[in-house]
Design a protein around this motif. Structure first.
Motif, PDB file in Angstrom:
ATOM      1  N   ASP A 144      53.695  18.287  33.154  1.00 55.69           N
ATOM      2  CA  ASP A 144      54.300  17.871  34.372  1.00 55.69           C
ATOM      3  C   ASP A 144      53.076  18.208  35.434  1.00 55.69           C
ATOM      4  O   ASP A 144      52.000  18.513  35.007  1.00 55.69           O
ATOM      5  CB  ASP A 144      55.651  18.465  34.948  1.00 55.69           C
ATOM      6  N   GLU A 145      53.289  18.209  36.760  1.00 57.12           N
ATOM      7  CA  GLU A 145      52.318  18.320  37.694  1.00 57.12           C
ATOM      8  C   GLU A 145      51.884  19.902  37.738  1.00 57.12           C
ATOM      9  O   GLU A 145      50.801  20.230  38.139  1.00 57.12           O
ATOM     10  CB  GLU A 145      52.830  18.039  39.210  1.00 57.12           C
ATOM     11  N   LEU A 146      52.271  20.724  37.014  1.00 59.14           N
ATOM     12  CA  LEU A 146      51.988  22.232  36.875  1.00 59.14           C
ATOM     13  C   LEU A 146      51.511  22.500  35.386  1.00 59.14           C
ATOM     14  O   LEU A 146      51.006  23.284  35.222  1.00 59.14           O
ATOM     15  CB  LEU A 146      53.256  23.189  37.070  1.00 59.14           C
ATOM     16  N   TRP A 196      65.622  25.607  32.684  1.00 61.39           N
ATOM     17  CA  TRP A 196      64.262  25.954  33.044  1.00 61.39           C
ATOM     18  C   TRP A 196      63.305  25.315  32.190  1.00 61.39           C
ATOM     19  O   TRP A 196      63.612  24.974  31.036  1.00 61.39           O
ATOM     20  CB  TRP A 196      64.149  27.455  33.031  1.00 61.39           C
ATOM     21  N   ARG A 197      61.969  25.311  32.844  1.00 58.75           N
ATOM     22  CA  ARG A 197      60.758  24.870  32.117  1.00 58.75           C
ATOM     23  C   ARG A 197      60.094  26.268  31.773  1.00 58.75           C
ATOM     24  O   ARG A 197      59.538  26.775  32.857  1.00 58.75           O
ATOM     25  CB  ARG A 197      59.840  24.136  32.818  1.00 58.75           C
ATOM     26  N   VAL A 198      59.748  26.394  30.444  1.00 56.99           N
ATOM     27  CA  VAL A 198      58.924  27.728  30.211  1.00 56.99           C
ATOM     28  C   VAL A 198      57.225  27.254  30.154  1.00 56.99           C
ATOM     29  O   VAL A 198      56.982  26.542  29.590  1.00 56.99           O
ATOM     30  CB  VAL A 198      59.277  28.184  28.708  1.00 56.99           C
ATOM     31  N   ARG A 199      56.790  28.034  30.912  1.00 59.07           N
ATOM     32  CA  ARG A 199      55.299  27.769  31.151  1.00 59.07           C
ATOM     33  C   ARG A 199      54.477  28.985  30.012  1.00 59.07           C
ATOM     34  O   ARG A 199      55.234  29.888  29.787  1.00 59.07           O
ATOM     35  CB  ARG A 199      54.927  28.308  32.510  1.00 59.07           C
ATOM     36  N   PHE A 200      53.394  28.477  29.456  1.00 60.55           N
ATOM     37  CA  PHE A 200      52.892  29.255  28.466  1.00 60.55           C
ATOM     38  C   PHE A 200      52.563  30.894  28.985  1.00 60.55           C
ATOM     39  O   PHE A 200      52.808  31.570  28.090  1.00 60.55           O
ATOM     40  CB  PHE A 200      51.361  28.733  28.479  1.00 60.55           C
ATOM     41  N   GLU A 201      52.102  31.091  30.189  1.00 61.78           N
ATOM     42  CA  GLU A 201      52.310  32.259  30.749  1.00 61.78           C
ATOM     43  C   GLU A 201      53.448  33.120  30.648  1.00 61.78           C
ATOM     44  O   GLU A 201      53.346  34.396  30.499  1.00 61.78           O
ATOM     45  CB  GLU A 201      51.751  32.385  32.289  1.00 61.78           C
TER      46      GLU A 201
END
Length: 170
Positions: free
Chosen positions: A135-137, A154-159
């Motif tokens: 997405d945009e992030l 939720w959307r889990v980000r790599f970090e």
């Protein structure tokens, strides 16, 4: 001690499975290859069909001896899991696992079980990846507990990812 791994002189982490000073070999089976799964929408809720994890440990990373086994994989750690019932029957109270720290987004695939800390929590969640997207992030993964009806919101980000489960020991 079941084995002196320091004498093996390899630049990786090891696992030797022992109990009461007796070692036992563990047979690791490759998961069946699974085709991409469709997302089904029921009453505006997304339902995901469970997909098998990716092959993480190859046969040449495993040595099995009469009374112990060695798994060669970098950046691994031992994990125990809380009794939340979200991952039953795969994980439950008393299950232990081995996880590795992913180097990049290519180390995480649909079907993998990951541990992560979403923004809304201050403790790790262990759920299966059911979707990977951008997405945009940037990159994100959607997750779902195997015993839950719907995917997490939720959307889990790599970090936020702490580890990728590659072995479960019951």
């Amino acid at each position: 001690k079941c084995a002196d791994v320091d004498k093996l002189n390899c630049p990786v982490s090891y696992l030797i499975l022992c109990q009461d000073n007796m070692c036992d070999k563990k047979v690791l089976q490759e998961p069946a290859i699974s085709e991409p799964r469709k997302v089904v929408s029921v009453n505006q809720q997304e339902l995901f069909i469970t997909r098998a994890p990716a092959d993480i440990i190859t046969e040449n990373q495993i040595d099995v001896f009469n009374n112990y086994a060695i798994i060669r994989k970098k950046n691994i750690f031992w994990a125990s899991y809380a009794d939340t019932n979200s991952m039953v029957p795969v994980l439950d109270y008393g299950a232990n696992g081995l996880e590795f720290i992913p180097n990049n987004i290519d180390d995480i695939r649909i079907g993998d079980i990951i541990s992560f800390i979403p923004d809304s929590h201050n403790f790790p969640i262990v759920h299966r990846v059911v979707e990977i997207n951008y997405d945009e992030l940037g990159w994100y993964a959607r997750t779902k507990g195997d015993n839950n009806l719907v995917a997490d919101n939720w959307r889990v980000r790599f970090e936020q990812v702490e580890g990728v489960v590659f072995a479960i020991i019951y």
